[in-house]
Design an enzyme around this catalytic site. Sequence first.
Site, PDB file in Angstrom:
ATOM      1  N   VAL A 252       8.402  48.054 -21.700  1.00  0.00           N
ATOM      2  CA  VAL A 252       7.938  49.450 -22.605  1.00  0.00           C
ATOM      3  C   VAL A 252       8.902  49.744 -23.701  1.00  0.00           C
ATOM      4  O   VAL A 252       8.473  49.602 -24.871  1.00  0.00           O
ATOM      5  CB  VAL A 252       7.835  50.694 -21.645  1.00  0.00           C
ATOM      6  CG1 VAL A 252       7.735  51.897 -22.565  1.00  0.00           C
ATOM      7  CG2 VAL A 252       6.776  50.849 -20.634  1.00  0.00           C
TER       8      VAL A 252
ATOM      9  N   LYS B 257      19.624  41.430 -22.598  1.00  0.00           N
ATOM     10  CA  LYS B 257      18.255  41.697 -22.951  1.00  0.00           C
ATOM     11  C   LYS B 257      17.987  42.525 -23.882  1.00  0.00           C
ATOM     12  O   LYS B 257      17.113  42.026 -24.687  1.00  0.00           O
ATOM     13  CB  LYS B 257      17.952  42.608 -21.488  1.00  0.00           C
ATOM     14  CG  LYS B 257      16.464  42.996 -21.521  1.00  0.00           C
ATOM     15  CD  LYS B 257      15.327  41.846 -21.220  1.00  0.00           C
ATOM     16  CE  LYS B 257      13.862  42.359 -20.630  1.00  0.00           C
ATOM     17  NZ  LYS B 257      13.118  42.578 -21.597  1.00  0.00           N
TER      18      LYS B 257
ATOM     19  N   TYR C  48      25.865  53.087 -26.982  1.00  0.00           N
ATOM     20  CA  TYR C  48      25.458  54.623 -27.105  1.00  0.00           C
ATOM     21  C   TYR C  48      25.956  55.080 -28.523  1.00  0.00           C
ATOM     22  O   TYR C  48      25.507  55.816 -28.906  1.00  0.00           O
ATOM     23  CB  TYR C  48      25.773  55.472 -25.758  1.00  0.00           C
ATOM     24  CG  TYR C  48      24.728  55.416 -24.869  1.00  0.00           C
ATOM     25  CD1 TYR C  48      23.596  56.073 -24.775  1.00  0.00           C
ATOM     26  CD2 TYR C  48      25.111  54.257 -23.824  1.00  0.00           C
ATOM     27  CE1 TYR C  48      22.773  56.001 -23.922  1.00  0.00           C
ATOM     28  CE2 TYR C  48      24.172  54.256 -22.637  1.00  0.00           C
ATOM     29  CZ  TYR C  48      22.992  55.240 -22.843  1.00  0.00           C
ATOM     30  OH  TYR C  48      22.075  54.834 -21.931  1.00  0.00           O
TER      31      TYR C  48
ATOM     32  N   ARG D   8       6.751  57.965  -4.071  1.00  0.00           N
ATOM     33  CA  ARG D   8       6.787  58.765  -5.698  1.00  0.00           C
ATOM     34  C   ARG D   8       8.062  59.323  -5.659  1.00  0.00           C
ATOM     35  O   ARG D   8       8.729  59.478  -6.735  1.00  0.00           O
ATOM     36  CB  ARG D   8       5.396  59.564  -5.559  1.00  0.00           C
ATOM     37  CG  ARG D   8       5.525  60.379  -7.087  1.00  0.00           C
ATOM     38  CD  ARG D   8       4.192  60.922  -6.920  1.00  0.00           C
ATOM     39  NE  ARG D   8       4.067  61.823  -8.296  1.00  0.00           N
ATOM     40  CZ  ARG D   8       4.133  63.023  -8.237  1.00  0.00           C
ATOM     41  NH1 ARG D   8       4.014  63.697  -7.416  1.00  0.00           N
ATOM     42  NH2 ARG D   8       4.054  63.813  -9.600  1.00  0.00           N
TER      43      ARG D   8
ATOM     44  N   ASN E  65       9.089  57.800 -16.428  1.00  0.00           N
ATOM     45  CA  ASN E  65       8.363  58.289 -15.161  1.00  0.00           C
ATOM     46  C   ASN E  65       9.277  58.699 -14.171  1.00  0.00           C
ATOM     47  O   ASN E  65      10.295  58.018 -13.888  1.00  0.00           O
ATOM     48  CB  ASN E  65       7.460  57.355 -14.894  1.00  0.00           C
ATOM     49  CG  ASN E  65       6.089  57.621 -15.606  1.00  0.00           C
ATOM     50  OD1 ASN E  65       5.753  58.726 -16.266  1.00  0.00           O
ATOM     51  ND2 ASN E  65       5.248  56.414 -15.784  1.00  0.00           N
ATOM     52  N   PRO E  66       8.996  59.643 -13.458  1.00  0.00           N
ATOM     53  CA  PRO E  66       7.995  60.667 -13.687  1.00  0.00           C
ATOM     54  C   PRO E  66       8.174  61.515 -15.113  1.00  0.00           C
ATOM     55  O   PRO E  66       9.246  62.201 -14.988  1.00  0.00           O
ATOM     56  CB  PRO E  66       7.877  61.617 -12.699  1.00  0.00           C
ATOM     57  CG  PRO E  66       8.949  61.494 -11.727  1.00  0.00           C
ATOM     58  CD  PRO E  66       9.875  60.183 -12.413  1.00  0.00           C
TER      59      PRO E  66
ATOM     60  N   ASP F 230       7.495  64.229 -16.579  1.00  0.00           N
ATOM     61  CA  ASP F 230       7.494  65.556 -16.798  1.00  0.00           C
ATOM     62  C   ASP F 230       8.741  65.818 -16.223  1.00  0.00           C
ATOM     63  O   ASP F 230       9.448  67.043 -16.553  1.00  0.00           O
ATOM     64  CB  ASP F 230       6.263  66.188 -16.224  1.00  0.00           C
ATOM     65  CG  ASP F 230       5.056  66.068 -16.752  1.00  0.00           C
ATOM     66  OD1 ASP F 230       4.886  66.202 -17.986  1.00  0.00           O
ATOM     67  OD2 ASP F 230       4.262  65.311 -16.133  1.00  0.00           O
TER      68      ASP F 230
ATOM     69  N   ASP G 194      -2.757  59.639 -21.549  1.00  0.00           N
ATOM     70  CA  ASP G 194      -4.034  60.049 -20.768  1.00  0.00           C
ATOM     71  C   ASP G 194      -5.280  60.378 -21.650  1.00  0.00           C
ATOM     72  O   ASP G 194      -6.583  60.043 -21.514  1.00  0.00           O
ATOM     73  CB  ASP G 194      -3.901  60.877 -19.579  1.00  0.00           C
ATOM     74  CG  ASP G 194      -2.269  60.552 -18.911  1.00  0.00           C
ATOM     75  OD1 ASP G 194      -2.447  59.922 -17.722  1.00  0.00           O
ATOM     76  OD2 ASP G 194      -1.279  61.027 -19.219  1.00  0.00           O
TER      77      ASP G 194
ATOM     78  N   ARG H 196      -6.807  57.442 -23.090  1.00  0.00           N
ATOM     79  CA  ARG H 196      -7.557  56.680 -22.113  1.00  0.00           C
ATOM     80  C   ARG H 196      -8.827  57.453 -22.102  1.00  0.00           C
ATOM     81  O   ARG H 196      -9.845  57.084 -22.075  1.00  0.00           O
ATOM     82  CB  ARG H 196      -6.937  56.663 -20.876  1.00  0.00           C
ATOM     83  CG  ARG H 196      -5.857  55.602 -20.956  1.00  0.00           C
ATOM     84  CD  ARG H 196      -4.834  55.629 -19.806  1.00  0.00           C
ATOM     85  NE  ARG H 196      -4.017  54.564 -19.777  1.00  0.00           N
ATOM     86  CZ  ARG H 196      -2.730  54.500 -19.008  1.00  0.00           C
ATOM     87  NH1 ARG H 196      -2.457  55.569 -18.331  1.00  0.00           N
ATOM     88  NH2 ARG H 196      -1.999  53.309 -18.881  1.00  0.00           N
TER      89      ARG H 196
ATOM     90  N   HIS I 193       1.371  64.405 -16.204  1.00  0.00           N
ATOM     91  CA  HIS I 193       1.132  63.073 -16.411  1.00  0.00           C
ATOM     92  C   HIS I 193       1.097  62.223 -15.097  1.00  0.00           C
ATOM     93  O   HIS I 193       2.139  61.905 -14.589  1.00  0.00           O
ATOM     94  CB  HIS I 193       2.183  62.253 -17.532  1.00  0.00           C
ATOM     95  CG  HIS I 193       1.901  60.999 -17.308  1.00  0.00           C
ATOM     96  ND1 HIS I 193       0.994  60.331 -17.779  1.00  0.00           N
ATOM     97  CD2 HIS I 193       2.786  59.886 -17.040  1.00  0.00           C
ATOM     98  CE1 HIS I 193       0.945  58.782 -17.876  1.00  0.00           C
ATOM     99  NE2 HIS I 193       2.165  58.578 -17.261  1.00  0.00           N
TER     100      HIS I 193
END
Length: 312
Positions: free
Chosen positions: A16, A42, A67, A90, A122-123, A125, A150, A153, A177
């Site tokens: 991402v 990376k 940072y 989850r 994620n998650p 929220d 979303d 989509r 989400h």
Amino acid sequence: MERKPTKISIIGAGAVGSSVAFSIATQRLVAEIVIIDVNAEKAEGEAMDISHGIITMGSMNIHSGSYADVVDSDLIIITAGVGRKPGETRLDLAAKNVAIARDVTKNLMKYYNGGAVMVISNPVDVITYLIQKESGLPAGRVFGTGTVLDSARFRYFLSTRLDADIRNIHGFTAGEHGESQFAVWSSVHVSGMRLDSFCAKRGIALDKDEVIKDTVSSGAQVIKRKGVTNYAIAAIAAELASTVVKNKHSIFSVSSVLHDYYGINDVAISVPSFVGDEGVVGNLVYDFTAEETEKLRNSAKQLRAFLDSLGI
Ligand code: NAD
């Protein structure tokens, strides 16, 4: 007046983070992009790879860093996290990503001197809530991409069924989400025409349940096939980044910690919000129907329970 150079820092150089960096670079949005990751090599590799295409993008300084390099960022994008392993719940996954988000927040705040913070991890929220609380930054300064992906989509699935250009189709999803999000059907229109009228005139029998089912499950469908989702979220993140950097005050269904929004408090959840250089600069009190209000409150309740189970 001379315009100050713009800078975006991206924390997390995985599928991402690297795609977000590439998307922002191809849009020539800022003068400087910094990529930071615990895996410094990376991050360096991703910055090098994107830099080698700069000839097509105009002059830009794309580099990896520590940072300390977040100083003077207009926007800091958080994508650090781990994906779900087979058999993992989850809650297990959330606990891992909460620990990573705590580490990121602690390091980030040593050097933070301004700028909006956009959370993708994620998650989303939960992580948005955690970072806002633990950073001590004002509520809207930290916001999550929430249901913007979303909603994209949702509009995509509507456009394929309605056989109309996605740009003529408006509407959004709100809430978590995740599973408890919901389609705000009252917001859907096609070029100004109410959805039901459009379908009646065009002889389309739209299965609304199927549209929202496809919307909610589409991330999992992509992961099942390729292991990650990265391009759509990168495109969405770049659009939101442009909104922040150019202080556009565009309205998106992003996640932010709410205070007395339809009686909802102390959870980060997606509702239509104005996005500008300070992050979420205001929540739009949208005219949800009674049913939608109920769904929003239910989603907030579920998120609060999830935060409680994580001890946050
Ligand atoms: P990934 O595993 O490819 O990359 C994650 C990166 O985070 C790795 O490079 C890793 O080294 C880094 N990292 C881990 N701990 C860190 C720390 N403490 N500090 C700095 N960096 C650290 O994962 P990905 O596919 O890039 O996904 C990243 C996150 O984005 C996940 O949480 C994923 O669920 C989420 N995601 C969110 C959306 C959304 O709509 N909100 C969409 C897609 C993915």
